[in-house]
Design an enzyme around this catalytic site. Sequence first.
Site, PDB file in Angstrom:
ATOM      1  N   LYS A 100      20.399 192.303  96.253  1.00 47.86           N
ATOM      2  CA  LYS A 100      21.581 192.764  96.942  1.00 47.86           C
ATOM      3  C   LYS A 100      21.334 194.385  96.510  1.00 47.86           C
ATOM      4  O   LYS A 100      20.981 194.886  95.867  1.00 47.86           O
ATOM      5  CB  LYS A 100      22.491 192.364  96.543  1.00 47.86           C
ATOM      6  CG  LYS A 100      23.667 193.352  96.939  1.00 47.86           C
ATOM      7  CD  LYS A 100      25.437 193.238  96.759  1.00 47.86           C
ATOM      8  CE  LYS A 100      26.526 193.824  97.459  1.00 47.86           C
ATOM      9  NZ  LYS A 100      27.720 193.857  97.142  1.00 47.86           N
ATOM     10  N   GLU A 137      39.133 199.600  97.200  1.00 45.40           N
ATOM     11  CA  GLU A 137      39.074 199.150  95.826  1.00 45.40           C
ATOM     12  C   GLU A 137      38.994 199.419  94.994  1.00 45.40           C
ATOM     13  O   GLU A 137      39.005 201.176  94.412  1.00 45.40           O
ATOM     14  CB  GLU A 137      37.582 199.438  96.327  1.00 45.40           C
ATOM     15  CG  GLU A 137      36.437 198.632  95.354  1.00 45.40           C
ATOM     16  CD  GLU A 137      35.508 198.201  96.053  1.00 45.40           C
ATOM     17  OE1 GLU A 137      34.157 197.871  94.541  1.00 45.40           O
ATOM     18  OE2 GLU A 137      34.629 198.635  96.640  1.00 45.40           O
ATOM     19  N   GLU A 191      27.119 187.690  98.690  1.00 47.06           N
ATOM     20  CA  GLU A 191      27.618 189.032  98.187  1.00 47.06           C
ATOM     21  C   GLU A 191      28.656 188.894  96.809  1.00 47.06           C
ATOM     22  O   GLU A 191      28.898 189.764  96.306  1.00 47.06           O
ATOM     23  CB  GLU A 191      27.615 189.575  99.553  1.00 47.06           C
ATOM     24  CG  GLU A 191      27.971 191.497  99.311  1.00 47.06           C
ATOM     25  CD  GLU A 191      27.961 191.504 100.659  1.00 47.06           C
ATOM     26  OE1 GLU A 191      29.255 192.418 100.338  1.00 47.06           O
ATOM     27  OE2 GLU A 191      27.719 191.041 101.815  1.00 47.06           O
ATOM     28  N   GLU A 229      29.615 196.458 111.122  1.00 47.00           N
ATOM     29  CA  GLU A 229      30.036 196.451 109.792  1.00 47.00           C
ATOM     30  C   GLU A 229      29.971 198.012 109.520  1.00 47.00           C
ATOM     31  O   GLU A 229      31.726 198.057 109.555  1.00 47.00           O
ATOM     32  CB  GLU A 229      29.664 195.832 108.418  1.00 47.00           C
ATOM     33  CG  GLU A 229      30.772 195.306 107.514  1.00 47.00           C
ATOM     34  CD  GLU A 229      30.138 194.585 107.049  1.00 47.00           C
ATOM     35  OE1 GLU A 229      30.287 195.181 105.384  1.00 47.00           O
ATOM     36  OE2 GLU A 229      29.395 193.697 106.805  1.00 47.00           O
TER      37      GLU A 229
END
Length: 562
Positions: A304, A354, A398, A533
């Site tokens: 990733k 986050e 992910e 996105e």
Amino acid sequence: MAAALARHCLTRFFDSDTTKCSNHTYSLHNKYQVCTLSMNGCEGDPKVPLGSIETRTLAAVPSPSMAMDSLNSAVRELKCNPPAFTSGIIRLQVPIQQQIEAIEWLHAQDQILPRCFFSGRRSRAHGNGSNLLMDITNGNGHSSSNRNLVGVAGVGSAVFFQQLHPFSYHDWRSIKRFLSSKCPLIRAYGAIRFDARAEISPEWKAFGSFYFMVPQVEFDELEGSSMLAVTIAWDDALLWTWDEAIDSLEATMQQIALVVVKLKKEASGEFILRNNHIPNKTHWDIAVKRALQKINSNSSPLTKVVLARSSRVLTATNIDPIAWLACLQVEGENAYQFCLQPPNGPAFVGNTPEQLFHRKWLSISSEALAGTRARGESRTLDLQIEHDLLSSRKDHLEFIIVRDSIQNKLESVCDRVVIEPKKTVRKLRRIQHLFAQLAGNLRREDDEFEILSFLHPTPAVCGFPTETARLFISETEMFDRGMYAGPVGWFGGGESEFAVGIRSALVEKDFGALIYAGTGIVEGSNPSLEWDEVELKTSQFTKLLQLEVPWQSKVENLETIN
């Protein structure tokens, strides 16, 4: 003699091998009221404790103006009876018997620099957000009330911490030297670069590799009340004496506005003149395809990588970063809002969902956040999109990369790590993500630095394996991330909290804003969908610029707080 020169420098940047102070001319020169700079705490010896760390709570008053009167009297008394110590930090705080928004107080301060703002999550309905604070305490450390701290705004720096080299254990100890569990509201607010090894571009120069500040004047918004505070820090060893520190504080206090104007948190009216993406769509597609080739190659361990985009938005009139941030609070349920603006630098603002970590004593928590979908226009559609996110193989891959990586890093410094929930959906106003919460107990409090070093950067903003992804980013991205996707938050005596500086922007007077967002590339990613996105993530900023009504008309002039 660098500390002695600090008060004469608008901004200071240090080579890791020297302590030479230099003036730096920046594009914001003379456009802000730059407070007298204090000492750079990184130059002190962290092994030598301060002579005194103290909080004094004065009697509660009805209004900010009365609070300032009390603080002025207390400061005058301190000048007449200075402490006997050659170093120390003292906080004077006055409770205010009404709740006033910290963001509105900061907006009233007419761009005094440096300045900072940090607010915790507004929603506790799901039990997955942490409070910005705990208890308000008196000078002896005993709880005097139980009200949660909603947001903090500060101007001026009683002491700041900044270097060009990567944030180190020595720097962490230098900050902790000015903090104490007996004074939980003496905190250092700031941010750290995403990649301290990358060259610092001009727009990020004022921040250095990291920048933290203990505010000289601070406004705390509590649940049902407020608090105004001032902090004085001095250290003769750093050639910043008590007399200089208290004179600097008084100079800042004289600039404080006492009338706080109520803001309507609606979209601003700046017209977008130009919107330039780095990379553009063509180069984005090339970068994503190159990442996928590496991910699918047997010769590379990369599974990733997070690729980001920087969008320069030029507007017909200046963007007010504090008014912008106030508007983002409407978007910000289940998110952190922050602002950090060093002397003579741009404002780094954001609305991030986050959490990097939250530590209270030995207890620590962190979060895994990955996979993105838009919210549905109806409840039925929203649930369908949620189901699609939960069942997506690509998004699950992910997500588990992020969750498992954080778990492994926590287990290296914790006795036991619990994951609950293991996988669910966190819903924001425009977006929903896959989410898990992790908690553990540190073996010792000094492991706080280790956990910060281990957790940042997480696979959610960098990739996996970390170093392979970081190198790919440095070779691919043609802009400096700066503090974007880096840790942003605060250190306290017995508690610290950091968010990840995503969904963020750098706002510069006369130069518009740089808006940052990224997306994780894994096996199965589609370049066009990943571009969409990023567009979705930046929409919380760009949609604030679509209306024609300017911010000035959004101020309710009749609603003032005296």
